[in-house]
Design an enzyme around this catalytic site. Structure first.
Site, PDB file in Angstrom:
ATOM      1  N   GLU A 170       0.812  -1.228   0.000  1.00  0.00           N
ATOM      2  CA  GLU A 170       0.000   0.000   0.000  1.00  0.00           C
ATOM      3  C   GLU A 170       0.841   1.271   0.000  1.00  0.00           C
ATOM      4  O   GLU A 170       0.400   2.310  -0.497  1.00  0.00           O
ATOM      5  CB  GLU A 170      -0.957   0.008   1.191  1.00  0.00           C
ATOM      6  CG  GLU A 170      -2.083  -1.025   1.100  1.00  0.00           C
ATOM      7  CD  GLU A 170      -1.726  -2.373   1.688  1.00  0.00           C
ATOM      8  OE1 GLU A 170      -0.514  -2.610   1.981  1.00  0.00           O
ATOM      9  OE2 GLU A 170      -2.629  -3.211   1.873  1.00  0.00           O
ATOM     10  N   GLN A 198      -8.889  -6.353  11.606  1.00  0.00           N
ATOM     11  CA  GLN A 198      -8.394  -5.306  10.711  1.00  0.00           C
ATOM     12  C   GLN A 198      -9.067  -3.952  10.958  1.00  0.00           C
ATOM     13  O   GLN A 198      -9.257  -3.165  10.033  1.00  0.00           O
ATOM     14  CB  GLN A 198      -8.520  -5.729   9.240  1.00  0.00           C
ATOM     15  CG  GLN A 198      -7.566  -6.874   8.894  1.00  0.00           C
ATOM     16  CD  GLN A 198      -7.434  -7.148   7.412  1.00  0.00           C
ATOM     17  OE1 GLN A 198      -8.348  -6.895   6.629  1.00  0.00           O
ATOM     18  NE2 GLN A 198      -6.269  -7.674   7.007  1.00  0.00           N
ATOM     19  N   MET A 204      24.088   9.245   2.493  1.00  0.00           N
ATOM     20  CA  MET A 204      24.018  10.532   3.175  1.00  0.00           C
ATOM     21  C   MET A 204      24.384  10.375   4.648  1.00  0.00           C
ATOM     22  O   MET A 204      25.065  11.224   5.218  1.00  0.00           O
ATOM     23  CB  MET A 204      22.621  11.149   3.016  1.00  0.00           C
ATOM     24  CG  MET A 204      22.529  12.566   3.533  1.00  0.00           C
ATOM     25  SD  MET A 204      23.649  13.702   2.686  1.00  0.00           S
ATOM     26  CE  MET A 204      22.580  14.356   1.391  1.00  0.00           C
TER      27      MET A 204
END
Lengths: 571, 175
Positions: free
Chosen positions: A49, A112, A475
């Site tokens: 998702e 859920q 980084m």
């Protein structure tokens, strides 16, 4: 006409002109996936998702239209929280639809179930828990209105399963008045007095700078910006969120300001006597140490969001407006600074002295990441869209790619979300199938969301991914090298694990690798010749390469660290 | 070493630089959470908060928030609050421009030794006795926040006092 809530939801999305939904079904959203089969809307089935959310963001940033994502309740909803937060930070218009357990089960810790409206309260512009099927059209219409007007942002619609399963009498709000948003006033009349005071400041300025932020792109004001800049001759800087708002090839453009900005852009701001901020928000990555930021400058702050005024920096004149309208008002008043010849002479000396540089690449490798980006750019079709993840590669892409038009730079600015690049590039390609889309990615970022290349292959979305593989979280490695005495803690990733070529191939993509300059040119040409499937290139780059210029976190912009090649003496 | 004293927080009176925000909001589920969440995540301090339906409309509620204008600039607080879609209107009332009232309820034990002192305190504050038990009374004071402060301070000398304040509501001064 009687429809189910699910049918009404899909029909409402059609009413809003939605052509694509990025999503993944599950229990609570199941009813909505059935009428989707009968809709003209394309659904892109993602593998996670988070991918759906970033794709929707990429779509929105490339097209200027709101991106739409749809997921199920519970973990489906929490998995899309990161993209929602990302879109919130970057003011990207998104409409996210989440399934929810049936209304009678809400609050019972049902399977859920999660309180996604509560979770996303602080990272959405607004969210709705729809209570009845009859309310679905209003919620959808209001969501699109909120997401796209004023300061854009993500809006979430949480739809319980019984709501999508029950019947409603079809209707659709005919006008904004029917959206039931009595507290929402995205536009205010232009404050003529503030405009006059701003014009007066411009007229007396000798060292002005146009500090252009993402709001300039959001308000589609690139033309007004160009007209104003060219008429007045005021130098322009474009922030990370505004790359493409003003052509990089334009002589008035000094480049990007900030922590890894161009020396000239950073220094021009520091020495300016007037900052004209256009849809920018004085982010800490731009200002560095705030008291030392452009200490001698007056500030005209143009923003659609009045909460940005005086949040970080005092505004001598605050103008609540979209950028285009304010610039047009400045032009109408013939706002014109004093003679800028001396200012430009100074600026051009900085430009000559501190251009963007990097070490000469050697033929055998390792490759220089900046050189790889320039080589890709040199062979890219005009109008190519570039997406990036977050880190060194993102800064190099912003520095070394030449952006000429809005919607060609897709990146995660405020949130700094690693893994943004691949799904965002996919979303951009879906929105602009006519354009070539390159994702400049890092090896760390790529591993976070690479599974969406399976989505890209199966849906026929031929993006190109350049992994600048330096085997490190680069980084972080750079900071540890510079500020933690080269004590490298948990930053090594390995260049060979995973095998990026095999991984790409396993996902149905073409996988290529380049270690030498010759290979670099060959694989770029090969990637450019492939337009039917995604291509992934593993560029082996120098792990010790660092992003310069750099302003250390919390330091003054006056203490900008330039590339070692540009350091005189023993700096 | 003795264990640290439990931290009970500082006894806070109204901050010196406070403002009253009278906020008209849509009467919808979760609106109070949106306001409270905004204050929490932006680091704005709420001193007191009172909520009730506004006027005769069920559609709107009025939230009266006393904010600590030292925790953040008032302009920031109002600007951020105004961005909440459910917030319809914000009236910023500086203390001198507002009529403020608050209600205080306190249950007081009436032992033999403190009875006269207690009754004296109640009378002087202008509080009304609203409930009477065998050994205690509940008193009410509806008045200015300062009057409530005074009564609260006067009761500090007594033990076993249970005291509750509503937080203030306010309207603009007429002249």
């Amino acid at each position: 006409m009687q429809l189910t809530g699910a049918q009404a939801l899909i029909r409402s999305l059609e009413q809003e002109g939605v052509d694509t939904i990025f999503g993944l079904p599950g229990g609570a959203i199941l009813p909505v996936y059935d009428p989707l089969l009968d809709s003209s809307i394309r659904h892109i089935l993602v593998r996670h998702e988070q991918g759906a959310g970033h794709m929707a963001e990429g779509y929105a940033l490339a097209t200027g239209r709101p991106g739409v994502a749809m997921v199920t309740s519970g973990p489906g909803a929490t998995n899309i929280v990161t993209p929602i937060g990302n879109a919130h930070m970057d003011s990207t218009p998104l409409v996210v639809i989440t399934g929810q357990v049936a209304t009678a089960s809400i609050g019972t810790d049902a399977f859920q179930e999660c309180d996604i409206t509560g979770i996303t309260m602080g990272i959405t512009k607004h969210n709705f828990l729809v209570q009845s099927a009859q309310e679905i059209p209003r919620a959808v219409a209001a969501a699109f209105h909120l997401a796209t007007t004023g300061r854009p942002g993500p809006v979430l619609i949480d739809v319980p399963k019984d709501v999508t399963q029950s019947m409603m009498d079809w209707w659709y709000p005919a006008s904004v008045e029917e959206y039931d948003l009595p507290g929402y006033r995205p536009e205010v009349p232009l404050d003529e007095d503030a405009i006059a005071r701003a014009v007066a400041l411009i007229n007396e300025s000798e060292r002005p700078v146009l500090y252009v932020g993402g709001g300039t792109l959001k308000s589609r004001a690139a033309q007004e910006l160009r007209a104003f800049a060219e008429r007045t001759g005021i130098p322009v800087v474009t922030t990370l969120m505004a790359r493409g708002a003003f052509p990089d090839s334009h002589d008035l453009h000094l480049g990007m300001p900030g922590m890894h900005g161009m020396y000239t852009a950073v220094t021009a701001i520091q020495k300016s006597d007037l900052l004209i901020s256009l849809g920018a928000r004085f982010d800490d990555r731009v200002t560095g140490k705030i008291p030392a930021f452009a200490a001698g400058a007056k500030v005209i702050h143009v923003d659609i969001d009045r909460a940005e005024f005086n949040k970080v920096r005092h505004a001598d004149v605050a103008i609540q407006s979209n950028v285009g309208a304010a610039l047009t008002a400045f032009d109408d008043a013939r706002a014109t600074p004093r003679n800028l010849d001396v200012w430009w002479k100074t600026i051009n000396e900085w430009r000559d002295q501190y251009p963007l540089v990097y070490d000469e690449p050697s033929a055998e490798g390792p490759l220089r990441p900046q050189h790889v980006i320039e080589a890709i750019a040199a062979k890219a079709a005009p109008g190519t869209i570039v997406a990036a993840g977050v880190g060194q590669h993102q800064m190099w892409a912003s520095q070394h790619w030449k952006f000429e038009e809005p919607g060609t730079w897709i990146n995660s600015g405020g949130a700094g979300t690693m893994g943004f690049g691949v799904p965002a590039a996919i979303g951009a390609k879906v929105g602009r199938p006519d354009r070539t889309v390159w994702c400049i990615d890092g090896d760390g970022c790529f591993q976070m969301t690479a599974q969406e290349l399976t989505t890209a292959r199966s849906e026929g979305i031929p993006i190109k991914v350049a992994i600048l593989n330096n085997a490190y979280l680069g980084m972080v490695r750079q900071w540890q090298e510079m500020f933690y005495d080269e004590r490298y803690s948990e930053v090594y990733l390995s260049a060979d694990l995973p095998d990026y070529v095999k991984w790409a191939e396993a996902m149905g993509c073409v996988g290529l690798r380049a270690r030498t300059l010759k290979e670099m040119h060959e694989v770029i040409d090969e990637a450019n010749s492939i337009n039917d499937v995604p291509v992934v290139i593993d560029f082996r780059t120098d792990a010790e390469e660092k992003v310069f210029p750099m302003v250390a976190a919390g330091a003054s912009n006056d203490d900008i660290i330039v590339h070692p090649l540009q350091r005189g003496g023993n700096q | 070493m003795s264990p640290p004293e439990p931290y009970l927080g500082e006894v806070s009176r109204t901050p010196v630089r406070h403002h009253i925000l009278s906020v008209l909001v849509e009467n919808k589920a979760g609106v109070l959470a949106r306001i409270a969440g905004l204050f929490a995540r932006r680091g704005f301090n709420i001193y007191s908060l009172a909520v009730a339906p506004a006027e005769s409309h069920a559609r709107f509620s009025r939230v009266t928030i006393v904010v600590d204008a030292e925790s953040a600039p008032l302009e920031q607080i109002v600007g951020q609050l105004d961005k909440l879609v459910n917030v319809v209107a914000i009236t910023d009332l500086a203390p001198r421009d507002a009529v403020e009232r608050e209600l205080l309820l306190a249950t007081l034990p009436l032992g033999d030794e403190n009875r006269s002192a207690m009754l004296d305190t109640i009378t002087r504050a202008g509080a009304a006795i609203v409930d009477v038990g065998p050994t205690s009374v509940t008193v009410m004071l509806a008045g200015t926040p300062a009057a409530c402060d005074e009564l609260e301070a006067a009761l500090e000398g007594f033990t076993e006092v249970e005291l509750h304040r509503t937080g203030r509501v306010a309207l603009p001064r007429l002249a």
